[in-house]
Design a protein around this motif. Structure first.
Motif, mmCIF file in Angstrom:
data_model
loop_
_atom_site.group_PDB
_atom_site.id
_atom_site.type_symbol
_atom_site.label_atom_id
_atom_site.label_comp_id
_atom_site.label_asym_id
_atom_site.label_seq_id
_atom_site.Cartn_x
_atom_site.Cartn_y
_atom_site.Cartn_z
ATOM 1 N N ALA A 73 -2.758 5.246 1.677
ATOM 2 C CA ALA A 73 -1.563 4.088 2.929
ATOM 3 C C ALA A 73 -2.652 4.805 4.295
ATOM 4 O O ALA A 73 -2.809 4.578 5.383
ATOM 5 N N ALA A 74 -1.522 6.015 4.555
ATOM 6 C CA ALA A 74 -1.278 6.954 5.397
ATOM 7 C C ALA A 74 -2.446 6.938 5.982
ATOM 8 O O ALA A 74 -3.191 6.621 7.794
ATOM 9 N N LEU A 75 -3.905 7.980 5.242
ATOM 10 C CA LEU A 75 -5.155 7.841 5.146
ATOM 11 C C LEU A 75 -5.813 6.861 5.623
ATOM 12 O O LEU A 75 -6.859 7.112 6.725
ATOM 13 N N MET A 76 -5.793 5.709 5.453
ATOM 14 C CA MET A 76 -6.632 4.178 5.881
ATOM 15 C C MET A 76 -5.727 3.114 7.090
ATOM 16 O O MET A 76 -5.685 2.664 7.316
ATOM 17 N N GLY A 77 -4.858 3.996 7.570
ATOM 18 C CA GLY A 77 -4.007 3.622 9.004
ATOM 19 C C GLY A 77 -3.321 3.127 9.173
ATOM 20 O O GLY A 77 -2.842 2.291 10.015
ATOM 21 N N ALA A 87 0.755 -1.711 0.208
ATOM 22 C CA ALA A 87 -0.021 0.322 -0.586
ATOM 23 C C ALA A 87 0.935 1.042 0.483
ATOM 24 O O ALA A 87 0.614 1.881 -0.637
ATOM 25 N N VAL A 88 2.071 1.598 0.783
ATOM 26 C CA VAL A 88 2.758 2.526 0.985
ATOM 27 C C VAL A 88 3.170 2.549 -0.963
ATOM 28 O O VAL A 88 3.537 3.566 -0.935
ATOM 29 N N ALA A 89 3.822 1.565 -1.010
ATOM 30 C CA ALA A 89 4.667 1.517 -2.128
ATOM 31 C C ALA A 89 3.362 2.204 -3.708
ATOM 32 O O ALA A 89 4.080 3.502 -4.061
ATOM 33 N N VAL A 90 2.396 1.995 -3.671
ATOM 34 C CA VAL A 90 2.052 2.450 -4.217
ATOM 35 C C VAL A 90 1.552 4.368 -3.887
ATOM 36 O O VAL A 90 1.233 5.131 -5.101
ATOM 37 N N ASP A 91 0.940 4.447 -2.742
ATOM 38 C CA ASP A 91 0.622 6.205 -2.642
ATOM 39 C C ASP A 91 0.429 6.223 -1.160
ATOM 40 O O ASP A 91 -0.144 5.230 -0.130
#
Lengths: 322, 292
Positions: B178-182, B170-174
C-alpha cells in the motif's frame, strides 16, 4: 576435597542463603523489623513466587497469560477451606496439595485446547478463564460467595515464606535450564523454526503453562495464610496485571529480574499505600514505557550474576564506541 | 414466548452497543493486528465526555453525542501516535502489553480526575415506552438500535466507497505494498483509530443513557464482551462484528433472563473460548493458511 572444590560455589550460596534466613529471623524476633515491615516482606515473598511463575509462561515460552490471578485464587481458596477444619501447618500443607491438584486439573483443561491459539487470542482466552474461575468461586457455597472467607489461621512466618519462595525460585531456575525450558525459549523466539527442529510445541507450551499455574496456586496458598482473608475480587484482572507488571519490569525470561522487580514493586507499594490511584497510574505508565523503550524488560533473558553484569557493561561500551 | 421475545428486544438494544464497540476492535485489528485493549476505556471516556457536555455546557443530546464522538476520535489518534506507533515493528506480545497499560492508564487517570464515585448520566432523553402484543419497548431502545444501524451503514459506506476506506482496506491487506502505491500508511492508521474510537464514543453515550450510572470501570467488561463479539463474527470483518455484537447482546440477556445474572459474564467468556477452538476465524471468517 575435590568434591568440595567442585561445589564450592553451591556451598557458598547455601551458606549465604542460610545467613539471610537466620539473620532476618533474628531481626524479626528482636523487632528491628517491625510487624509492618514484616508484612511488606511477606508481600514481596508472595510477589516473587507469582513473578517467577508467570515468567515461566510469558518470559520463557512467550505465551501471554492474563488469568494468573484465577490460578492463584484456586490455591488461596483451597488453603482457606482446609485451614478452617485443620488450622495447623499440616492443614496448610493439605491446602497447598489440594490447590495444586485443582490447579493441575483446571490448567490442563485450559491449556490443552487454548494453547493452540496464537499470542493475542491466548491472552483473551486466559483472561476469560480467569474471569470464569472468579465467577465460579463467587457462586459456590463452599467459598462463601462474594463475602469470601475470613479469619483464616495465620501460619505465616519468615522461615516458611523464605523457604517456599526459595524453592519456587530454584524450581523455576532448574526449569529454565532444563530440556523443557530451552525448548520453551526456542518456541518464544520462533515457533515454526522450533517445530521444524522437532520440538513438540503444544506439549512444551502446556508444560510451561501448567508449571506456572501450579506455582501460582502455591502463591495463593501463601497469600491466604498471610492475609487471612480471601475474597473473589482480590484475584481478578487487577491481580493478573500486577503480576504481569513484575514480569515485564524485571525482564521477559529473567527470573532474578522478576525477583528484583518483586522487591521494587513491594517497596513502591509500601510508600504509595495511601495513594491507590497514583500507584496504579505509575504501574500503567511503567508498562507502556518499558514496552516502548525496552520491550525485553530490565534484564531480558539474562540472570543477574557477575558475568552478565560484566557482559552488559562491555557490550554497552562497545555500542557507544561504534 | 412473550418473555422470550422481550429478552430478544432487550438483547438487541444492548447488542447494538456491543456491535458499535466491536466495530472499533475489528477495524483496528484488521489494520495493525493489535487487540486494542484500551478500546473499552475509550468507550468509558466517551460516556464521561457526553455527561460533561450535557451538565456543564448544556449541550442538547445530539450535540453531546457528536462532541463525545469527536473527543473519543481525538483520544484514539493520540493513543495510537504515542503508545502504539513506536511498537509497530516489535513483537505482538509487546504491543498487547502496551495496550493493557494504556487501558489501565485511562481507567486510573479517570479515577484520579473524577473520583471513584458513581455519576448518573443526565436524563435528557424523553423516554416513553409502548406495549405491542405484550412486548414492552421504549424510545431509548429504538433510538439505540436505529443510531447504531445508521452509524454502521455510514461506516460501511466510508470503508467501501471512499478514498480513505480504500486506503484502509489496502493497508489491511499489505502495508508495504500500500505504501508503495502511494497510500499514506500512518495517516490511514490514524483515520482507522479515529473512526473506531468515534463509534466507541457513541456507544458510551448510549450506555450512559441506558444504564444511567457511570464509573471509571464501566468500560472494561463491555469492552471485553465487544471483543468477544468481534471474534465471534470473525475479527477484521465489519458485518461479522455487527452480527457478533447483536448475538452476544441477545445471548447475554437470555442467560440473565432464564439462567442466572451472575453467570452471564461467564457464558460470554465460554463462548469466546468455544469459538476460538471450533472456528478461530469466526463465523464470517475465511480460514486462511498461515504464512511462514
Amino acid at each position: 576435597m575435590i568434591l568440595l572444590k567442585k561445589h564450592k560455589k553451591t556451598l557458598l550460596y547455601f551458606v549465604l542463603w542460610f545467613i539471610v534466613l537466620i539473620g532476618v529471623n533474628v531481626l524479626i524476633d528482636t523487632r528491628i523489623i517491625n510487624p509492618y515491615y514484616r508484612s511488606v516482606l511477606y508481600g514481596i515473598g508472595i510477589n516473587v513466587i507469582l513473578g517467577v511463575s508467570l515468567n515461566i509462561i510469558i518470559g520463557l515460552s512467550g505465551q501471554l497469560s492474563l488469568g494468573h490471578g484465577g490460578f492463584m485464587s484456586i490455591g488461596a481458596y483451597s488453603t482457606a477451606i482446609m485451614l478452617r477444619s485443620n488450622p495447623t501447618l499440616s492443614g496448610l500443607a493439605l491446602g497447598v496439595g489440594l490447590g495444586l491438584m485443582i490447579s493441575f486439573v483446571v490448567s490442563y483443561m485450559v491449556a490443552m485446547p487454548t494453547l493452540r491459539l496464537k499470542g493475542d487470542y491466548l491472552a483473551i482466552a486466559t483472561l476469560g478463564v480467569g474471569e470464569i474461575i472468579r465467577i465460579v468461586i463467587l457462586n459456590l457455597n463452599v467459598t462463601n460467595g462474594a463475602s469470601g472467607i475470613s479469619n483464616i489461621k495465620n501460619l505465616m512466618s519468615w522461615p516458611l515464606m523464605f523457604i517456599v519462595a526459595s524453592l519456587a525460585v530454584i524450581l523455576t531456575l532448574r526449569f529454565k535450564y532444563s530440556k523443557w525450558g530451552r525448548a520453551a525459549i526456542s518456541i518464544k523466539e520462533d515457533e515454526l523454526a522450533s517445530e521444524s527442529m522437532g520440538v513438540n510445541v503444544t506439549r512444551i507450551k502446556v508444560i510451561a503453562f501448567m508449571f506456572g499455574a501450579l506455582l501460582a496456586a502455591v502463591a495463593g496458598a501463601m497469600y491466604a495464610t498471610t492475609y487471612y482473608v480471601v475474597k473473589p475480587e482480590t484475584f481478578g484482572i487487577d491481580m493478573s496485571i500486577s503480576i504481569l507488571i513484575i514480569v515485564v519490569l524485571g525482564g521477559m525470561g529473567s527470573l532474578s529480574g522478576s525477583m528484583l522487580a518483586a522487591v521494587f514493586v513491594g517497596v513502591v507499594n509500601m510508600f504509595l499505600q495511601s495513594f491507590g490511584q497514583v500507584r496504579m497510574l505509575i504501574y500503567a505508565l511503567i508498562l507502556i514505557l518499558v514496552m516502548i523503550f525496552r520491550p525485553e524488560g530490565l534484564l531480558g533473558l539474562d540472570e543477574l550474576s557477575w558475568s552478565t553484569i560484566k557482559k552488559r557493561l562491555f557490550k554497552d561500551a562497545k555500542v557507544v564506541k561504534s | 414466548m412473550t418473555q422470550f421475545l422481550q429478552q430478544i428486544i432487550n438483547g438487541l438494544s444492548i447488542g447494538s452497543v456491543y456491535a458499535l464497540v466491536a466495530l472499533g476492535y475489528t477495524m483496528v485489528y484488521g489494520i495493525i493486528k493489535l487487540i486494542n485493549f484500551a478500546h473499552g476505556e475509550i468507550f468509558m471516556v466517551g460516556a464521561y465526555l457526553a455527561m460533561i457536555f450535557i451538565t456543564v455546557f448544556n449541550f442538547p443530546l445530539w450535540a453531546a453525542m457528536l462532541g463525545s464522538m469527536a473527543g473519543s476520535a481525538l483520544l484514539g489518534i493520540v493513543i495510537e501516535k504515542v503508545a502504539y506507533k513506536p511498537l509497530r515493528k516489535s513483537s505482538r506480545t509487546a504491543a498487547l502489553i502496551t495496550a493493557i497499560g494504556v487501558s489501565f492508564l485511562l481507567q486510573n487517570a479517570m479515577l484520579l480526575i473524577m473520583g471513584a464515585r458513581i455519576y448518573t448520566f443526565p436524563q435528557v432523553f424523553q423516554n416513553t415506552s409502548w406495549i405491542f402484543f405484550g412486548l414492552r419497548i421504549n424510545t431509548l431502545q429504538i433510538m439505540m438500535f436505529l443510531t447504531s444501524i445508521a452509524l454502521m451503514i455510514s461506516l460501511q459506506f466510508i470503508v467501501l466507497k471512499t478514498k480513505v476506506g480504500r486506503a484502509m482496506r489496502a493497508v489491511a491487506v499489505d502495508k508495504e505494498a500500500a505504501a508503495l502505491m502511494g497510500v499514506d500508511v500512518n495517516h490511514t492508521i490514524s483515520m482507522t483509530f479515529a473512526l473506531g474510537s468515534a463509534l466507541a464514543g457513541a456507544a458510551g453515550v448510549m450506555v450512559g443513557l441506558y444504564y444511567i450510572s457511570m464509573t471509571p470501570y464501566m468500560g472494561f467488561a463491555p469492552g471485553l464482551k465487544a471483543f468477544v463479539a468481534a471474534v465471534f463474527g470473525g475479527i477484521g470483518i465489519i458485518p461479522g462484528a455487527m452480527f457478533g455484537g447483536f448475538a452476544i447482546g441477545i445471548i447475554e440477556t437470555l442467560v440473565a433472563g432464564y439462567g442466572s445474572t451472575l453467570f452471564k459474564d461467564a457464558v460470554v467468556y465460554a463462548i469466546l473460548i468455544i469459538v476460538l477452538l471450533v472456528k478461530p476465524s469466526g463465523l464470517f471468517g475465511k480460514g486462511g493458511k498461515e504464512k511462514v
